[in-house]
Design a protein around this motif. Structure first.
Motif, mmCIF file in Angstrom:
data_model
loop_
_atom_site.group_PDB
_atom_site.id
_atom_site.type_symbol
_atom_site.label_atom_id
_atom_site.label_comp_id
_atom_site.label_asym_id
_atom_site.label_seq_id
_atom_site.Cartn_x
_atom_site.Cartn_y
_atom_site.Cartn_z
ATOM 1 N N SER A 58 21.496 43.988 19.039
ATOM 2 C CA SER A 58 21.829 42.581 18.863
ATOM 3 C C SER A 58 23.274 42.426 18.389
ATOM 4 O O SER A 58 23.985 41.519 18.825
ATOM 5 C CB SER A 58 20.873 41.937 17.856
ATOM 6 O OG SER A 58 21.244 40.614 17.577
ATOM 7 N N ARG A 61 25.683 42.496 21.214
ATOM 8 C CA ARG A 61 25.680 41.217 21.928
ATOM 9 C C ARG A 61 26.433 40.146 21.145
ATOM 10 O O ARG A 61 27.233 39.399 21.707
ATOM 11 C CB ARG A 61 24.244 40.778 22.187
ATOM 12 C CG ARG A 61 23.530 41.697 23.155
ATOM 13 C CD ARG A 61 22.051 41.387 23.291
ATOM 14 N NE ARG A 61 21.840 39.994 23.610
ATOM 15 C CZ ARG A 61 20.851 39.259 23.088
ATOM 16 N NH1 ARG A 61 19.997 39.779 22.246
ATOM 17 N NH2 ARG A 61 20.720 37.998 23.439
ATOM 18 N N ARG A 62 26.168 40.044 19.842
ATOM 19 C CA ARG A 62 26.800 39.004 19.021
ATOM 20 C C ARG A 62 28.282 39.272 18.829
ATOM 21 O O ARG A 62 29.090 38.351 18.852
ATOM 22 C CB ARG A 62 26.094 38.881 17.674
ATOM 23 C CG ARG A 62 24.643 38.524 17.782
ATOM 24 C CD ARG A 62 24.438 37.259 18.574
ATOM 25 N NE ARG A 62 23.026 37.070 18.885
ATOM 26 C CZ ARG A 62 22.530 35.966 19.377
ATOM 27 N NH1 ARG A 62 23.301 34.937 19.645
ATOM 28 N NH2 ARG A 62 21.249 35.876 19.633
ATOM 29 N N SER A 65 30.062 38.170 21.826
ATOM 30 C CA SER A 65 30.074 36.729 22.078
ATOM 31 C C SER A 65 31.002 35.992 21.123
ATOM 32 O O SER A 65 31.482 34.913 21.448
ATOM 33 C CB SER A 65 28.656 36.148 21.980
ATOM 34 O OG SER A 65 28.208 36.131 20.650
ATOM 35 N N GLU A 66 31.291 36.568 19.959
ATOM 36 C CA GLU A 66 32.071 35.841 18.949
ATOM 37 C C GLU A 66 33.329 36.564 18.461
ATOM 38 O O GLU A 66 34.298 35.914 18.123
ATOM 39 C CB GLU A 66 31.188 35.539 17.721
ATOM 40 C CG GLU A 66 29.993 34.662 18.014
ATOM 41 C CD GLU A 66 30.354 33.220 18.311
ATOM 42 O OE1 GLU A 66 31.433 32.746 17.904
ATOM 43 O OE2 GLU A 66 29.540 32.551 18.968
ATOM 44 N N ASN A 123 25.885 31.219 15.101
ATOM 45 C CA ASN A 123 25.916 32.349 16.025
ATOM 46 C C ASN A 123 26.548 33.593 15.395
ATOM 47 O O ASN A 123 26.411 34.687 15.923
ATOM 48 C CB ASN A 123 26.663 31.977 17.305
ATOM 49 C CG ASN A 123 25.898 30.993 18.134
ATOM 50 O OD1 ASN A 123 24.688 31.115 18.288
ATOM 51 N ND2 ASN A 123 26.587 30.003 18.657
ATOM 52 N N VAL A 124 27.229 33.410 14.289
ATOM 53 C CA VAL A 124 27.752 34.538 13.516
ATOM 54 C C VAL A 124 26.876 34.764 12.287
ATOM 55 O O VAL A 124 26.392 35.868 12.055
ATOM 56 C CB VAL A 124 29.215 34.295 13.090
ATOM 57 C CG1 VAL A 124 29.695 35.390 12.138
ATOM 58 C CG2 VAL A 124 30.123 34.217 14.306
ATOM 59 N N TYR A 127 23.443 36.318 12.460
ATOM 60 C CA TYR A 127 23.472 37.677 12.998
ATOM 61 C C TYR A 127 24.523 38.544 12.310
ATOM 62 O O TYR A 127 24.961 39.541 12.867
ATOM 63 C CB TYR A 127 23.738 37.623 14.506
ATOM 64 C CG TYR A 127 22.703 36.809 15.227
ATOM 65 C CD1 TYR A 127 21.458 37.352 15.530
ATOM 66 C CD2 TYR A 127 22.944 35.485 15.571
ATOM 67 C CE1 TYR A 127 20.485 36.605 16.163
ATOM 68 C CE2 TYR A 127 21.981 34.726 16.210
ATOM 69 C CZ TYR A 127 20.755 35.290 16.501
ATOM 70 O OH TYR A 127 19.795 34.535 17.129
ATOM 71 N N ILE A 131 25.941 42.331 13.412
ATOM 72 C CA ILE A 131 27.339 42.660 13.718
ATOM 73 C C ILE A 131 27.820 43.796 12.816
ATOM 74 O O ILE A 131 28.451 44.757 13.277
ATOM 75 C CB ILE A 131 28.231 41.411 13.578
ATOM 76 C CG1 ILE A 131 27.849 40.363 14.634
ATOM 77 C CG2 ILE A 131 29.710 41.774 13.683
ATOM 78 C CD1 ILE A 131 28.414 38.977 14.384
ATOM 79 N N GLU A 162 15.255 35.188 12.412
ATOM 80 C CA GLU A 162 16.165 34.538 13.356
ATOM 81 C C GLU A 162 15.765 33.077 13.567
ATOM 82 O O GLU A 162 16.612 32.176 13.528
ATOM 83 C CB GLU A 162 16.125 35.297 14.679
ATOM 84 C CG GLU A 162 17.023 34.743 15.751
ATOM 85 C CD GLU A 162 16.900 35.559 17.017
ATOM 86 O OE1 GLU A 162 16.205 35.101 17.951
ATOM 87 O OE2 GLU A 162 17.500 36.643 17.096
#
Length: 168
Positions: A58, A61-62, A65-66, A123-124, A127, A131, A162
């Motif tokens: 995960s 992915r995160r 994305s950020e 979104n940060v 998660y 990260i 989540e």
């Protein structure tokens, strides 16, 4: 054959990394699909078959994305912002959380760097451990560049946390 060799290499690197790992890396226990050090700090787990824990997957992915827009793919850094793959190893976990949540500005004669605050970005923030764990795995070399090909299933505890964080 190449996939088998890569998997074996990953397992050997992980075994070496975990045996010789500092206390802030080595998984001492797991709970609800998450792995922790003896000091209750989130960390990664890579199985003998090369499968990564859910948070590491995960986190990949995160991060992408950020974070990679500034810090480069796989935590390698860029001309715009520093590499982060070692930050999760060298930086205290709580300092890491503080910088991501509140941002940081370092201005002096040789630099003017600004890390924006992400404390209001779900979104940060939902998660952040993912990260952090992913960057630890990248920093030790336990996880190679690219999307991890094998992963543990997402646990019910992780799914519930989540959903609570995202307000579902």
């Amino acid at each position: 054959m190449a996939a088998l060799a890569a998997s074996l290499l990953c397992s050997i690197q992980f075994a070496f990394a975990q045996d010789d790992a500092p206390d802030n890396i080595k998984a001492a226990y797991s709970e609800g699909g998450r792995y922790y050090t003896e000091d209750d700090i989130p960390t990664y787990n890579v199985g003998e078959d090369g499968s990564v824990d859910w948070l590491t997957y995960s986190g990949f992915r995160r991060y992408h994305s950020e974070c990679h827009v500034c810090h480069g793919p796989e935590g390698e850094g860029s001309t715009y912002a520093p590499a982060l793959k070692k930050s999760a190893i060298d930086m205290d976990y709580y300092d890491f959380i503080d910088v991501v949540t509140n941002g940081r500005r370092q201005v002096n004669a040789s630099q003017n760097s600004v890390m924006p605050a992400f404390g209001t970005n779900p979104n940060v923030m939902c998660y952040l451990d993912d990260i952090y764990v992913y960057l630890k795995a990248r920093g030790t070399g336990a996880v190679a560049r690219g999307r991890p090909s094998k992963k543990e299933a997402k646990s019910d505890a992780i799914r519930e946390a989540e959903n609570l964080c995202l307000g579902d």
